[in-house]
Write a protein that holds these residues in place. Sequence first.
Motif, mmCIF file in Angstrom:
data_model
loop_
_atom_site.group_PDB
_atom_site.id
_atom_site.type_symbol
_atom_site.label_atom_id
_atom_site.label_comp_id
_atom_site.label_asym_id
_atom_site.label_seq_id
_atom_site.Cartn_x
_atom_site.Cartn_y
_atom_site.Cartn_z
ATOM 1 N N PHE A 141 0.829 -1.204 0.000
ATOM 2 C CA PHE A 141 0.000 0.000 0.000
ATOM 3 C C PHE A 141 0.869 1.261 0.000
ATOM 4 O O PHE A 141 0.623 2.196 -0.766
ATOM 5 C CB PHE A 141 -0.927 0.011 1.220
ATOM 6 N N MET A 142 1.872 1.288 0.847
ATOM 7 C CA MET A 142 2.733 2.465 0.929
ATOM 8 C C MET A 142 3.438 2.729 -0.397
ATOM 9 O O MET A 142 3.547 3.874 -0.841
ATOM 10 C CB MET A 142 3.754 2.296 2.054
ATOM 11 N N LEU A 143 3.920 1.669 -1.052
ATOM 12 C CA LEU A 143 4.590 1.841 -2.337
ATOM 13 C C LEU A 143 3.632 2.383 -3.386
ATOM 14 O O LEU A 143 4.009 3.235 -4.200
ATOM 15 C CB LEU A 143 5.184 0.506 -2.797
ATOM 16 N N SER A 144 2.388 1.922 -3.340
ATOM 17 C CA SER A 144 1.406 2.354 -4.340
ATOM 18 C C SER A 144 1.099 3.841 -4.249
ATOM 19 O O SER A 144 0.630 4.447 -5.217
ATOM 20 C CB SER A 144 0.107 1.557 -4.170
ATOM 21 N N LYS A 145 1.363 4.458 -3.108
ATOM 22 C CA LYS A 145 1.055 5.882 -2.897
ATOM 23 C C LYS A 145 2.191 6.812 -3.317
ATOM 24 O O LYS A 145 2.043 8.034 -3.278
ATOM 25 C CB LYS A 145 0.733 6.118 -1.421
ATOM 26 N N ILE A 146 3.345 6.263 -3.706
ATOM 27 C CA ILE A 146 4.510 7.087 -4.024
ATOM 28 C C ILE A 146 4.608 7.278 -5.534
ATOM 29 O O ILE A 146 4.890 6.317 -6.266
ATOM 30 C CB ILE A 146 5.808 6.441 -3.488
ATOM 31 N N PRO A 147 4.377 8.487 -6.058
ATOM 32 C CA PRO A 147 4.428 8.716 -7.499
ATOM 33 C C PRO A 147 5.754 8.327 -8.145
ATOM 34 O O PRO A 147 5.776 7.923 -9.320
ATOM 35 C CB PRO A 147 4.181 10.225 -7.619
ATOM 36 N N ALA A 148 6.842 8.432 -7.420
ATOM 37 C CA ALA A 148 8.145 8.071 -7.984
ATOM 38 C C ALA A 148 8.258 6.571 -8.245
ATOM 39 O O ALA A 148 9.162 6.129 -8.966
ATOM 40 C CB ALA A 148 9.276 8.524 -7.054
ATOM 41 N N GLY A 149 7.362 5.789 -7.648
ATOM 42 C CA GLY A 149 7.325 4.367 -7.921
ATOM 43 C C GLY A 149 8.389 3.546 -7.226
ATOM 44 O O GLY A 149 8.651 2.402 -7.608
ATOM 45 N N ARG A 150 8.996 4.107 -6.214
ATOM 46 C CA ARG A 150 10.003 3.360 -5.450
ATOM 47 C C ARG A 150 10.019 3.861 -4.018
ATOM 48 O O ARG A 150 9.513 4.950 -3.715
ATOM 49 C CB ARG A 150 11.399 3.528 -6.062
#
Length: 248
Positions: free
Chosen positions: A203-212
Amino acid sequence: MQFQDRFRGRTAIVTGGASGIGLDVATRLVTEGARVSLWDMDAAALDKARTASGAADAQILDIADDAQVARAMEGSLAALGKLDVMVCSAGITGPNTTVRDYPVEAWRRVIDVNLNGLFLCNRAAVPAMEKSGYGRIVNIASVAGKEGNPNASAYSASKAAVIGLTKSLGKELAKSQIRVNCVTPAAVRTAIFDQMTEEHIAFMLSKIPAGRFGQIAEVTALVCWLASEECSFSTGAVFDVSGGRATY
């Protein structure tokens, strides 16, 4: 990028200094000239971290205990002679579950470590910094404190409170030479991930526009600027390291 002698003659305490962001910050402070005291409750990890970082001192304590914080501060000041920088990196996530199912004792422990412990450390640092007329306090919060992550209510609430505490203390000390700021990283892969479910990590990764996920060194770079003399006008402020996630 490192800056030779940026912290020459400066002293620092880093909580949560036995691993993760705290250890990386401590190591860089030492590399750039500071004498550092590590604070952590993991005695075995702390001993290894002191050797690895080159820290001048280490204190074993539970930061949620007022008496232990006072004792550790006394020990660090005896070893370092003064206190210029306090980086509060110690923290826990707590379980990933809904508010309705959140264990009360787990809630209290997260708040005790992430908020009350950080308060005690900030509170202990101020008199030492006032004595020398200079100081930099850097508190590690989280983007979860700005946005609130589902199934992480205690963590989100504690980090939101860290932001509020930082703003309050920064204003209290604004006319002095002590600066107080906080950093709000998005997820950074450290040992703290071991406390989370795979679903929550995804979930946390999915919220980061940079994708990492963020890298520890990227957080350390910002923390060390905030801990330096260059950070002279920013106080009571919140600095994001979020890969574009933070929206305010």
